[in-house]
Scaffold this active site. Structure first.
Site, PDB file in Angstrom:
ATOM      1  N   GLY A 113     -31.852   4.672  35.506  1.00  0.00           N
ATOM      2  CA  GLY A 113     -32.187   5.999  36.021  1.00  0.00           C
ATOM      3  C   GLY A 113     -31.116   6.734  36.791  1.00  0.00           C
ATOM      4  N   GLY A 163     -29.073   3.472  31.163  1.00  0.00           N
ATOM      5  CA  GLY A 163     -28.828   3.948  29.801  1.00  0.00           C
ATOM      6  C   GLY A 163     -27.962   5.197  29.842  1.00  0.00           C
ATOM      7  NE  ARG A 164     -30.463  10.621  32.261  1.00  0.00           N
ATOM      8  CZ  ARG A 164     -31.312  11.386  31.585  1.00  0.00           C
ATOM      9  NH1 ARG A 164     -30.866  12.401  30.898  1.00  0.00           N
ATOM     10  NH2 ARG A 164     -32.616  11.149  31.618  1.00  0.00           N
ATOM     11  CE1 TYR A 215     -38.005  15.291  28.624  1.00  0.00           C
ATOM     12  CE2 TYR A 215     -35.780  15.397  27.765  1.00  0.00           C
ATOM     13  CZ  TYR A 215     -37.005  14.781  27.816  1.00  0.00           C
ATOM     14  OH  TYR A 215     -37.219  13.662  27.067  1.00  0.00           O
ATOM     15  CB  CYS A 223     -37.970  28.489  12.010  1.00  0.00           C
ATOM     16  SG  CYS A 223     -36.955  28.260  10.577  1.00  0.00           S
ATOM     17  CD  GLU A 224     -39.631  25.530  17.608  1.00  0.00           C
ATOM     18  OE1 GLU A 224     -40.151  25.475  18.716  1.00  0.00           O
ATOM     19  OE2 GLU A 224     -39.897  24.768  16.655  1.00  0.00           O
ATOM     20  CE1 TYR A 234     -33.111   8.038  26.810  1.00  0.00           C
ATOM     21  CE2 TYR A 234     -31.720   8.850  28.594  1.00  0.00           C
ATOM     22  CZ  TYR A 234     -32.527   7.873  28.064  1.00  0.00           C
ATOM     23  OH  TYR A 234     -32.771   6.729  28.776  1.00  0.00           O
TER      24      TYR A 234
HETATM   25  N1  LLP Z   1     -35.561   1.128  31.738  1.00  0.00           N
HETATM   26  C1  LLP Z   1     -36.738   1.668  31.396  1.00  0.00           C
HETATM   27  C2  LLP Z   1     -37.935   0.841  31.419  1.00  0.00           C
HETATM   28  C3  LLP Z   1     -36.829   3.006  31.022  1.00  0.00           C
HETATM   29  O1  LLP Z   1     -38.003   3.528  30.698  1.00  0.00           O
HETATM   30  C4  LLP Z   1     -35.642   3.806  30.968  1.00  0.00           C
HETATM   31  C5  LLP Z   1     -35.700   5.204  30.553  1.00  0.00           C
HETATM   32  C6  LLP Z   1     -34.430   3.200  31.319  1.00  0.00           C
HETATM   33  C7  LLP Z   1     -34.426   1.858  31.707  1.00  0.00           C
HETATM   34  C8  LLP Z   1     -33.130   3.936  31.278  1.00  0.00           C
HETATM   35  O2  LLP Z   1     -33.085   5.027  32.133  1.00  0.00           O
HETATM   36  P1  LLP Z   1     -31.717   5.863  32.254  1.00  0.00           P
HETATM   37  O3  LLP Z   1     -30.699   4.994  32.952  1.00  0.00           O
HETATM   38  O4  LLP Z   1     -31.270   6.219  30.886  1.00  0.00           O
HETATM   39  O5  LLP Z   1     -32.079   7.071  33.036  1.00  0.00           O
HETATM   40  N2  LLP Z   1     -35.601  11.361  27.062  1.00  0.00           N
HETATM   41  C9  LLP Z   1     -35.369  11.588  28.480  1.00  0.00           C
HETATM   42  C10 LLP Z   1     -35.118  10.289  29.222  1.00  0.00           C
HETATM   43  C11 LLP Z   1     -36.252   9.341  29.147  1.00  0.00           C
HETATM   44  C12 LLP Z   1     -35.942   8.030  29.838  1.00  0.00           C
HETATM   45  C13 LLP Z   1     -37.009   7.040  29.622  1.00  0.00           C
HETATM   46  N3  LLP Z   1     -36.786   5.767  30.196  1.00  0.00           N
HETATM   47  C14 LLP Z   1     -34.213  12.565  28.644  1.00  0.00           C
HETATM   48  O6  LLP Z   1     -33.696  13.031  27.655  1.00  0.00           O
HETATM   49  O7  LLP Z   1     -33.852  12.883  29.773  1.00  0.00           O
END
Ligand code: LLP
Length: 434
Positions: free
Chosen positions: A248, A295-296, A337, A364-365, A393
């Site tokens: 996160g 992740g991000r 978002y 188309c939107e 993402y």
């Molecule tokens: N662990 C779990 C259980 C999670 O649900 C997530 C993200 C992560 C780790 C990794 O989080 P990060 O470090 O990437 O923030 N589609 C959305 C983001 C959804 C994230 C869902 N879970 C976007 O585009 O912002």
């Protein structure tokens, strides 16, 4: 833009990514194109592992592959010694295709199918994170049939409200994820799991949300989780060996965000590690193996999407639309978002901004927007438009909406670029049509 060694403006006034001129990349690979800066990914991963080792010495960083999943990212992550978090049979399959060590895979999901659980168990996935009572029953049965004792964590909800978009907050009291500590449900499921012969409960998992800048949220979450570990030790005589604090960490997207460096990211890991150490000592707990799942922050800023500028439509006194040859099918994050992005003209990086444009896609939107009201040099058809921080993402959330192609992905390092995801063809689009 958030410049770094591998992201800068070169002598031609062009954007340079990983030592490659963006205009050359477009000549060789076309647009729209996802470009990934491999060195940046590696630098973040190495910084995370180093800090975790130094500050805590007992744990693993598992890349949350939902952010960007394709074979090559699992190879890169594995070569750097990280684990991986997967959330579907598809991500597990992709990781396995590359020979990723499955004991370093953590399988998540609030509603995994029976088939996915069977695949996870038979693949010897290291940890499965369970998220419902019936999943406990199902997984116990599957493990029994496979003659295995499966290591699990339980996803709990620590009730920490992180300040981020409400769609990506995951630990509020009304969340669909996990078992609430405060309501007593978490304790109930721990007791329930203890009755299962083929599950080995080793600890708990929480993930308080995504794109979090307020580091204090993690301090609160560590305190809450360790207090609960202490409570479980005292009431149920269970001492957990593992604590998974999720991911996160927030990244830079636009002017409103702090410009993050690799060491800023590493500071999140440092904070969580030192807080955990402090809490464990204070509360008299055994030191749990710490898992983090960013992740991000690993792939987000590494990614830049390149487009060709199409038409400009000026609605006098109201808006200038700059149409690009991408859109919500390859980056749905504005539509979902209201995400903000930084946009530049990659072949005019030294030119001053003279006009405000709204960058519109080709779907188309009307909601098909990538960024609103950005100041750019005067744009002509064929200019190369770069959108920054698209590594997480975007590709992973892309679709073939309007039967557009999901763009290919190119990995760049030391000036050398190679496909890691090939371009789609019309045949790909109709492959499964009957
Ligand atoms: N662990 C779990 C259980 C999670 O649900 C997530 C993200 C992560 C780790 C990794 O989080 P990060 O470090 O990437 O923030 N589609 C959305 C983001 C959804 C994230 C869902 N879970 C976007 O585009 O912002």
């Amino acid at each position: 833009m958030n410049e770094r060694n591998t992201l800068k403006i070169n002598n031609f006034g062009h954007l340079e990514i990983g030592g490659a001129d963006a205009i050359e990349l477009v000549k060789n690979f076309g647009t729209p194109l996802y470009v990934m800066d491999q060195a940046h990914i590696e630098n973040v991963c190495l910084a995370y592992s180093e800090v975790l080792n130094k500050e805590y010495g007992y744990g693993m960083v598992a890349y949350a592959s939902k952010a960007f999943s394709c074979k090559e990212i699992y190879r890169i992550i594995n070569s750097l010694g990280l684990g991986a978090d997967v959330v579907s049979g598809g991500e597990l399959y992709t990781a396995k295709c590359t020979g990723f060590p499955t004991e370093k895979i953590i399988f998540h999901g609030n509603n995994k199918s029976e088939q996915e659980l069977i695949e996870a168990v038979s693949s010897n996935v290291g940890i499965i994170v369970v998220d419902s009572f019936d999943e406990v029953d199902l997984l116990d049965k599957i493990s029994k049939n496979a003659n295995k004792i499966q290591t699990i964590l339980i996803r709990v909800n620590p009730g920490i409200e992180a300040h981020t978009h409400h769609y990506i907050q995951t630990a509020k009291i009304d969340s669909k994820f996990g078992f609430s500590i405060d309501s007593g449900e978490a304790e109930e499921i721990i007791k329930y799991v203890s009755t299962k012969s083929n599950l080995k409960l080793k600890g708990l998992h929480c993930h308080i949300g995504s794109q979090i800048f307020e580091k204090q949220s993690y301090v609160l979450a560590v305190d809450k989780m360790t207090s609960f570990y202490k409570h479980i030790k005292e009431t149920l005589c269970i001492e957990f060996d593992i604590l998974n604090m999720g991911g996160g960490f927030g990244i830079w997207y636009s002017d409103g965000d702090a410009k993050t460096t690799v060491s800023d990211y590493a500071d999140y890991v440092k904070l969580i590690a030192t807080e955990l150490k402090r809490n464990v000592e204070k509360k008299g707990l055994i030191k749990p193996y710490l898992i983090l799942e960013p992740g991000r922050s690993i792939v987000g800023e590494a990614g830049i999407t390149l487009y060709s500028a199409g038409n400009v439509k000026e609605i006098k006194g109201i808006k200038n639309y700059l149409a690009i040859n991408g859109g919500m099918f390859e980056n749905p994050r504005f539509a979902l978002y209201q995400a903000k992005y930084t946009v530049k003209v990659a072949n005019k990086m030294m030119d001053k901004g003279v006009k405000t444009y709204t960058i519109a896609g080709k779907c188309c939107e009307s909601g098909d927007i990538i960024a609103e009201d950005v100041l750019l040099p005067s744009v002509e058809r064929g200019d190369v438009i770069a959108v920054f921080s698209t590594g997480a993402y975007n590709y992973s959330m892309a679709s073939n909406y309007n039967r557009n192609f999901i763009p290919p992905v190119v990995m760049v390092k030391d000036g050398v670029a190679r496909y890691v995801v090939k371009p789609q063809t019309y045949e790909d689009l109709v492959r499964n049509d009957i």
